[in-house]
Scaffold this motif. Structure first.
Motif, mmCIF file in Angstrom:
data_model
loop_
_atom_site.group_PDB
_atom_site.id
_atom_site.type_symbol
_atom_site.label_atom_id
_atom_site.label_comp_id
_atom_site.label_asym_id
_atom_site.label_seq_id
_atom_site.Cartn_x
_atom_site.Cartn_y
_atom_site.Cartn_z
ATOM 1 N N HIS A 23 6.792 -16.678 -9.915
ATOM 2 C CA HIS A 23 6.725 -18.062 -9.422
ATOM 3 C C HIS A 23 6.619 -18.099 -7.894
ATOM 4 N N SER A 24 5.670 -17.325 -7.369
ATOM 5 C CA SER A 24 5.353 -17.260 -5.931
ATOM 6 C C SER A 24 6.404 -16.551 -5.089
ATOM 7 N N TYR A 25 7.334 -15.854 -5.705
ATOM 8 C CA TYR A 25 8.386 -15.180 -4.948
ATOM 9 C C TYR A 25 8.306 -13.667 -5.137
ATOM 10 N N ILE A 26 8.379 -12.956 -4.018
ATOM 11 C CA ILE A 26 8.497 -11.502 -4.061
ATOM 12 C C ILE A 26 9.247 -11.070 -2.812
ATOM 13 N N ASP A 27 10.096 -10.076 -2.942
ATOM 14 C CA ASP A 27 10.857 -9.626 -1.772
ATOM 15 C C ASP A 27 10.708 -8.120 -1.586
ATOM 16 N N ASP A 28 11.238 -7.624 -0.494
ATOM 17 C CA ASP A 28 11.102 -6.202 -0.154
ATOM 18 C C ASP A 28 11.754 -5.290 -1.186
ATOM 19 N N ARG A 29 12.807 -5.749 -1.822
ATOM 20 C CA ARG A 29 13.484 -4.914 -2.819
ATOM 21 C C ARG A 29 12.552 -4.642 -4.002
ATOM 22 N N ILE A 30 11.843 -5.667 -4.459
ATOM 23 C CA ILE A 30 10.881 -5.503 -5.550
ATOM 24 C C ILE A 30 9.768 -4.550 -5.106
ATOM 25 N N LEU A 31 9.289 -4.737 -3.887
ATOM 26 C CA LEU A 31 8.219 -3.887 -3.360
ATOM 27 C C LEU A 31 8.672 -2.433 -3.235
ATOM 28 N N ASP A 32 9.928 -2.212 -2.901
ATOM 29 C CA ASP A 32 10.456 -0.845 -2.833
ATOM 30 C C ASP A 32 10.450 -0.178 -4.207
ATOM 31 N N TYR A 33 10.845 -0.908 -5.225
ATOM 32 C CA TYR A 33 10.781 -0.363 -6.589
ATOM 33 C C TYR A 33 9.330 -0.070 -6.977
ATOM 34 N N ALA A 34 8.423 -0.942 -6.571
ATOM 35 C CA ALA A 34 6.998 -0.770 -6.895
ATOM 36 C C ALA A 34 6.457 0.545 -6.331
ATOM 37 N N LYS A 35 6.933 0.954 -5.179
ATOM 38 C CA LYS A 35 6.462 2.193 -4.545
ATOM 39 C C LYS A 35 6.761 3.421 -5.397
ATOM 40 N N ASN A 36 7.804 3.342 -6.225
ATOM 41 C CA ASN A 36 8.198 4.482 -7.059
ATOM 42 C C ASN A 36 7.542 4.472 -8.431
ATOM 43 N N ALA A 37 6.683 3.498 -8.697
ATOM 44 C CA ALA A 37 5.987 3.404 -9.986
ATOM 45 C C ALA A 37 4.583 3.990 -9.851
ATOM 46 N N ASP A 38 3.998 4.351 -10.988
ATOM 47 C CA ASP A 38 2.585 4.733 -11.004
ATOM 48 C C ASP A 38 1.706 3.502 -11.185
ATOM 49 N N GLU A 39 2.208 2.535 -11.976
ATOM 50 C CA GLU A 39 1.514 1.272 -12.187
ATOM 51 C C GLU A 39 2.529 0.144 -12.228
ATOM 52 N N ILE A 40 2.058 -1.045 -11.871
ATOM 53 C CA ILE A 40 2.860 -2.265 -11.948
ATOM 54 C C ILE A 40 2.209 -3.147 -13.009
ATOM 55 N N TRP A 41 3.022 -3.639 -13.936
ATOM 56 C CA TRP A 41 2.529 -4.565 -14.955
ATOM 57 C C TRP A 41 3.255 -5.884 -14.764
ATOM 58 N N HIS A 42 2.495 -6.985 -14.725
ATOM 59 C CA HIS A 42 3.067 -8.322 -14.514
ATOM 60 C C HIS A 42 2.664 -9.220 -15.671
ATOM 61 N N CYS A 43 3.649 -9.829 -16.317
ATOM 62 C CA CYS A 43 3.433 -10.632 -17.528
ATOM 63 C C CYS A 43 3.133 -12.102 -17.260
ATOM 64 N N GLY A 44 2.668 -12.435 -16.086
ATOM 65 C CA GLY A 44 2.216 -13.801 -15.838
ATOM 66 C C GLY A 44 3.204 -14.680 -15.099
ATOM 67 N N ASP A 45 2.695 -15.855 -14.720
ATOM 68 C CA ASP A 45 3.363 -16.781 -13.797
ATOM 69 C C ASP A 45 3.587 -16.099 -12.442
ATOM 70 N N PHE A 46 2.466 -15.562 -11.928
ATOM 71 C CA PHE A 46 2.478 -15.004 -10.570
ATOM 72 C C PHE A 46 2.851 -16.105 -9.579
ATOM 73 N N GLY A 47 2.200 -17.257 -9.728
ATOM 74 C CA GLY A 47 2.469 -18.389 -8.846
ATOM 75 C C GLY A 47 1.482 -18.531 -7.725
ATOM 76 N N ASN A 48 1.146 -17.422 -7.071
ATOM 77 C CA ASN A 48 0.156 -17.468 -5.991
ATOM 78 C C ASN A 48 -0.512 -16.111 -5.812
ATOM 79 N N LEU A 49 -1.581 -16.115 -5.031
ATOM 80 C CA LEU A 49 -2.323 -14.874 -4.786
ATOM 81 C C LEU A 49 -1.554 -13.897 -3.905
#
Length: 164
Positions: free
Chosen positions: A11-37
């Motif tokens: 819902h248009s929200y993302i923070d550095d903590r989420i991005l830090d976890y993303a760095k340790n993944a091979d892929e990111i899967w998002h199930c919708g309601d991104f909110g914005n580009l």
């Protein structure tokens, strides 16, 4: 082996903590309601992103992501739908897709309710990572991470991001 970070309902929200976890993944899967580009752009800068659009996502996001996504990760067939329900309570679209060809892993979002359940009837694992954003009735922001190793889904973890 693939390390997956599973997100939903930002819902248009993302923070550095989420991005830090993303760095340790091979892929990111998002199930919708991104909110914005902006959410999409931040995630894509870090790792490959797969996803589906959600009911709050506008035309721009619906041009990028489908309503239904089927793909194979390692030897695991995956089906992702934003509004999909859960075992015993699938939406008509999810029920149709599962009956046509049951995946090994069915992922949905929308409810903001974190779930990990095995569907005995369809022999699949259902995951809903809850909601990582701050909009909605949920109290705790959550996401999941896991590994796909051949045809096995392993080391599933729930990550609590704190109260919204």
């Amino acid at each position: 082996m693939m390390k997956i970070l599973l997100l939903s309902d930002s819902h248009s929200y993302i923070d550095d903590r989420i991005l830090d976890y993303a760095k340790n993944a091979d892929e990111i899967w998002h199930c919708g309601d991104f909110g914005n580009l902006e959410v999409i752009e931040k995630l894509e800068k870090i790792k490959p992103l797969r996803g589906v659009y959600g009911n709050i996502d506008g035309t721009e996001i619906r041009k990028i992501f489908p309503e239904v996504l089927r793909f194979k990760c390692e030897d695991v067939e995956v089906l992702m739908i934003h509004i999909g329900g859960y075992p015993g309570k699938y939406t008509p679209l999810a029920k149709k897709e599962i009956e046509e060809k049951a995946p090994k892993l069915f992922i949905s979002g929308h409810s903001h309710i974190l779930k990990a359940m095995y569907d005995q009837k369809n022999k699949l694992l259902h995951l809903n990572p809850g909601a990582m954003g701050k909009v909605g009735w949920h109290q705790m922001r959550t996401m999941m991470r896991f590994e796909i190793n051949g045809d096995q889904i392993e080391n599933l973890e729930v990550i609590e991001l704190g109260k919204k």
